[in-house]
Design a protein around this motif. Structure first.
Motif, PDB file in Angstrom:
ATOM      1  N   TYR A 246       0.823  -1.213   0.000  1.00 52.00           N
ATOM      2  CA  TYR A 246       0.000   0.000   0.000  1.00 52.00           C
ATOM      3  C   TYR A 246       0.853   1.258   0.000  1.00 52.00           C
ATOM      4  N   ALA A 247       2.080   1.128  -0.440  1.00 52.93           N
ATOM      5  CA  ALA A 247       2.974   2.300  -0.503  1.00 52.93           C
ATOM      6  C   ALA A 247       2.393   3.393  -1.391  1.00 52.93           C
ATOM      7  N   HIS A 248       1.651   2.985  -2.426  1.00 52.66           N
ATOM      8  CA  HIS A 248       1.052   3.962  -3.336  1.00 52.66           C
ATOM      9  C   HIS A 248      -0.070   4.765  -2.676  1.00 52.66           C
ATOM     10  N   MET A 249      -0.497   4.357  -1.479  1.00 47.34           N
ATOM     11  CA  MET A 249      -1.569   5.058  -0.769  1.00 47.34           C
ATOM     12  C   MET A 249      -1.053   5.953   0.353  1.00 47.34           C
ATOM     13  N   ILE A 250       0.256   5.958   0.564  1.00 52.83           N
ATOM     14  CA  ILE A 250       0.807   6.710   1.698  1.00 52.83           C
ATOM     15  C   ILE A 250       0.506   8.199   1.593  1.00 52.83           C
ATOM     16  N   ALA A 251       0.706   8.791   0.436  1.00 48.95           N
ATOM     17  CA  ALA A 251       0.473  10.229   0.285  1.00 48.95           C
ATOM     18  C   ALA A 251      -0.989  10.581   0.555  1.00 48.95           C
ATOM     19  N   ILE A 252      -1.894   9.772   0.035  1.00 48.12           N
ATOM     20  CA  ILE A 252      -3.325  10.023   0.248  1.00 48.12           C
ATOM     21  C   ILE A 252      -3.671   9.885   1.725  1.00 48.12           C
ATOM     22  N   CYS A 253      -3.193   8.832   2.359  1.00 48.67           N
ATOM     23  CA  CYS A 253      -3.478   8.618   3.780  1.00 48.67           C
ATOM     24  C   CYS A 253      -2.858   9.721   4.638  1.00 48.67           C
ATOM     25  N   GLN A 254      -1.684  10.188   4.241  1.00 48.40           N
ATOM     26  CA  GLN A 254      -1.035  11.277   4.974  1.00 48.40           C
ATOM     27  C   GLN A 254      -1.846  12.562   4.866  1.00 48.40           C
ATOM     28  N   GLU A 255      -2.328  12.856   3.664  1.00 46.65           N
ATOM     29  CA  GLU A 255      -3.144  14.057   3.459  1.00 46.65           C
ATOM     30  C   GLU A 255      -4.411  13.997   4.304  1.00 46.65           C
ATOM     31  N   LYS A 256      -5.014  12.806   4.382  1.00 50.82           N
ATOM     32  CA  LYS A 256      -6.268  12.662   5.122  1.00 50.82           C
ATOM     33  C   LYS A 256      -6.055  12.778   6.626  1.00 50.82           C
ATOM     34  N   VAL A 257      -4.981  12.202   7.150  1.00 49.57           N
ATOM     35  CA  VAL A 257      -4.757  12.311   8.590  1.00 49.57           C
ATOM     36  C   VAL A 257      -4.415  13.756   8.960  1.00 49.57           C
ATOM     37  N   PHE A 258      -3.689  14.454   8.092  1.00 50.42           N
ATOM     38  CA  PHE A 258      -3.403  15.857   8.384  1.00 50.42           C
ATOM     39  C   PHE A 258      -4.688  16.676   8.366  1.00 50.42           C
ATOM     40  N   GLU A 259      -5.567  16.404   7.417  1.00 44.71           N
ATOM     41  CA  GLU A 259      -6.829  17.138   7.324  1.00 44.71           C
ATOM     42  C   GLU A 259      -7.667  16.941   8.591  1.00 44.71           C
ATOM     43  N   GLN A 260      -7.761  15.709   9.082  1.00 46.78           N
ATOM     44  CA  GLN A 260      -8.563  15.451  10.273  1.00 46.78           C
ATOM     45  C   GLN A 260      -7.938  16.082  11.516  1.00 46.78           C
ATOM     46  N   GLY A 261      -6.625  15.971  11.669  1.00 49.22           N
ATOM     47  CA  GLY A 261      -5.952  16.589  12.808  1.00 49.22           C
ATOM     48  C   GLY A 261      -6.032  18.102  12.750  1.00 49.22           C
ATOM     49  N   HIS A 262      -5.889  18.634  11.552  1.00 46.63           N
ATOM     50  CA  HIS A 262      -5.970  20.072  11.306  1.00 46.63           C
ATOM     51  C   HIS A 262      -7.346  20.595  11.735  1.00 46.63           C
ATOM     52  N   LEU A 297      -0.157  16.340  -2.725  1.00 48.96           N
ATOM     53  CA  LEU A 297      -1.581  16.480  -2.421  1.00 48.96           C
ATOM     54  C   LEU A 297      -1.844  17.553  -1.369  1.00 48.96           C
ATOM     55  N   ILE A 298      -0.809  17.937  -0.647  1.00 49.54           N
ATOM     56  CA  ILE A 298      -0.964  18.940   0.406  1.00 49.54           C
ATOM     57  C   ILE A 298      -0.885  20.332  -0.213  1.00 49.54           C
ATOM     58  N   SER A 299      -1.876  21.164   0.064  1.00 47.54           N
ATOM     59  CA  SER A 299      -1.918  22.517  -0.507  1.00 47.54           C
ATOM     60  C   SER A 299      -0.796  23.377   0.060  1.00 47.54           C
ATOM     61  N   LYS A 300      -0.443  24.426  -0.675  1.00 48.05           N
ATOM     62  CA  LYS A 300       0.602  25.349  -0.224  1.00 48.05           C
ATOM     63  C   LYS A 300       0.211  26.000   1.104  1.00 48.05           C
ATOM     64  N   LYS A 301      -1.074  26.289   1.254  1.00 47.61           N
ATOM     65  CA  LYS A 301      -1.562  26.913   2.484  1.00 47.61           C
ATOM     66  C   LYS A 301      -1.321  26.004   3.680  1.00 47.61           C
ATOM     67  N   LYS A 302      -1.630  24.711   3.511  1.00 46.91           N
ATOM     68  CA  LYS A 302      -1.453  23.777   4.623  1.00 46.91           C
ATOM     69  C   LYS A 302       0.021  23.463   4.866  1.00 46.91           C
ATOM     70  N   LYS A 303       0.828  23.487   3.811  1.00 38.44           N
ATOM     71  CA  LYS A 303       2.268  23.294   4.003  1.00 38.44           C
ATOM     72  C   LYS A 303       2.853  24.459   4.786  1.00 38.44           C
ATOM     73  N   PHE A 304       2.352  25.663   4.521  1.00 36.13           N
ATOM     74  CA  PHE A 304       2.800  26.837   5.271  1.00 36.13           C
ATOM     75  C   PHE A 304       2.427  26.686   6.745  1.00 36.13           C
ATOM     76  N   GLU A 305       1.198  26.276   6.988  1.00 33.49           N
ATOM     77  CA  GLU A 305       0.732  26.069   8.361  1.00 33.49           C
ATOM     78  C   GLU A 305       1.563  24.986   9.051  1.00 33.49           C
ATOM     79  N   HIS A 306       1.910  23.953   8.297  1.00 37.44           N
ATOM     80  CA  HIS A 306       2.713  22.853   8.833  1.00 37.44           C
ATOM     81  C   HIS A 306       4.111  23.336   9.224  1.00 37.44           C
ATOM     82  N   ARG A 307       4.672  24.242   8.432  1.00 35.72           N
ATOM     83  CA  ARG A 307       6.000  24.785   8.758  1.00 35.72           C
ATOM     84  C   ARG A 307       5.957  25.558  10.070  1.00 35.72           C
ATOM     85  N   ILE A 308       4.873  26.290  10.289  1.00 34.06           N
ATOM     86  CA  ILE A 308       4.744  27.025  11.551  1.00 34.06           C
ATOM     87  C   ILE A 308       4.663  26.052  12.726  1.00 34.06           C
ATOM     88  N   MET A 309       3.921  24.969  12.549  1.00 33.62           N
ATOM     89  CA  MET A 309       3.845  23.926  13.583  1.00 33.62           C
ATOM     90  C   MET A 309       5.232  23.446  13.972  1.00 33.62           C
TER      91      MET A 309
END
Length: 333
Positions: A246-262, A297-309
């Motif tokens: 399921y390595a091909h699903m890692i990016a999608i799963c990562q985006e989804k867990v960040f969205e829920q935590g966010h 898959l992660i938007s620039k806005k959320k990557k910016f927010e992630h950098r602040i984290m």
């Protein structure tokens, strides 16, 4: 005597909806099933309705238990079920009279471990929406089907629109005390199945109602939903990381867990809730540790927010507080 299908219905304070649900099950053209009603500590007349129906049909078994929640009630049903296949029906929903007949035929014809039906949503205004997306049925193998459910778009994690071989549950139960228990469980069942059939016919009627858990607005319910949904998607992400197929699903799963935590973090700050009452810092720690460098898959806005984290939890919280303070001020202009 062994039955072909065990139908498990958790019941809790649904006196207005339960008769329609049970009648739809008992009117099935496929008749070789047992119906297990788990009265999960109801305080209305739901328990009596279960008993009354049991007097009318010997296929019905009634379990009485203290209120333990949906997962616990489903597990209680699973523990005594004797069918070769399991079906879960929520007690405020109902099913088409052909559902078991058509799904069982698909299971037999294709030697399938899981059959997935289409479903209708019955909206608050009474409108009935067909959510079936396929034009024709399709066969899926284990990796294909599990990938689709991890993607959470073509196949959803609902427990109730599926027919499962009972042996899939030998080492799997729904997590007690959690909301979105199917999000945390169905992908595990898919990963154990060798052949799955996705049908292009809707047989299940899912009722959306004001008092349903997913529509209840209280802070405690909302926070429970947000936290449990985040945990479920975190587990799915960790599952994808741990299984190379399921390595091909890692990016999608990562985006989804960040969205829920966010969403969880934003909700706490926006509503000025006490962060110590919730796993605020724990979720911040998990999210800040994620590596987004190769995730498009992660938007620039959320990557910016992630950098602040990653720079500072304190700065991040101040950033969110300032954002919602400005929003509140602008709303009054």
């Amino acid at each position: 005597m062994e039955k072909i299908i065990s139908v498990i219905v958790p019941v809790y304070n649904v006196e207005a909806y339960l008769p329609k649900c049970l009648n739809s099950i008992l009117k099935q053209k496929f008749v070789d099933f047992e119906l297990i009603l788990v009265d999960d500590g109801s305080t209305d007349s739901s328990g009596k309705i279960c008993d009354d129906f049991a007097l009318l049909d010997q296929r019905i078994k009634v379990i009485r238990q203290k209120n333990g929640g949906l997962s616990n009630a489903r597990n209680s049903g699973i523990n005594i079920a004797i069918g070769k296949y399991f079906s879960f029906i929520d007690s405020d929903d109902w099913i088409d009279e052909n559902m078991f007949f058509e799904m069982y035929n698909q299971a037999i014809q294709n030697k399938a471990d899981i059959v997935i039906a289409g479903h209708y949503s019955v909206e608050l205004d009474g409108a009935i929406v067909d959510n079936t997306k396929l034009k024709k049925p399709r066969l899926l193998n284990r990796v294909e089907a599990t990938s689709l459910i991890l993607g959470d778009e073509e196949i959803y994690s609902f427990a109730w629109d599926k027919l499962y071989k009972s042996d899939l549950f030998e080492s799997i139960r729904y997590p007690d005390g959690r909301v979105f228990e199917d999000t945390a469980t169905t992908y595990k069942l898919f990963n154990k199945a060798e052949i799955l059939v996705q049908m292009n016919q809707p047989f299940y009627y899912y009722l959306r109602r004001e008092s349903g858990i997913c529509l209840t607005p209280e802070f405690s319910r909302v926070m429970k939903r947000k936290e449990d949904n985040y945990v479920a998607f975190l587990e799915r992400y960790e599952f994808a990381l741990a299984n190379k197929e399921y390595a091909h699903m890692i990016a999608i799963c990562q985006e989804k867990v960040f969205e829920q935590g966010h969403q969880f973090l934003h909700y706490i700050v926006k509503n000025k809730l006490n962060k110590k009452e919730y796993p605020y810092v724990e979720i911040l720690s998990k999210l800040s540790a994620l590596d987004f460098s190769n995730n498009g898959l992660i938007s620039k806005k959320k990557k910016f927010e992630h950098r602040i984290m990653r720079i500072s939890f304190g700065i991040y919280t101040s950033f969110l507080s300032g954002f919602y303070f400005i929003n509140d001020k602008l709303a009054f202009l």
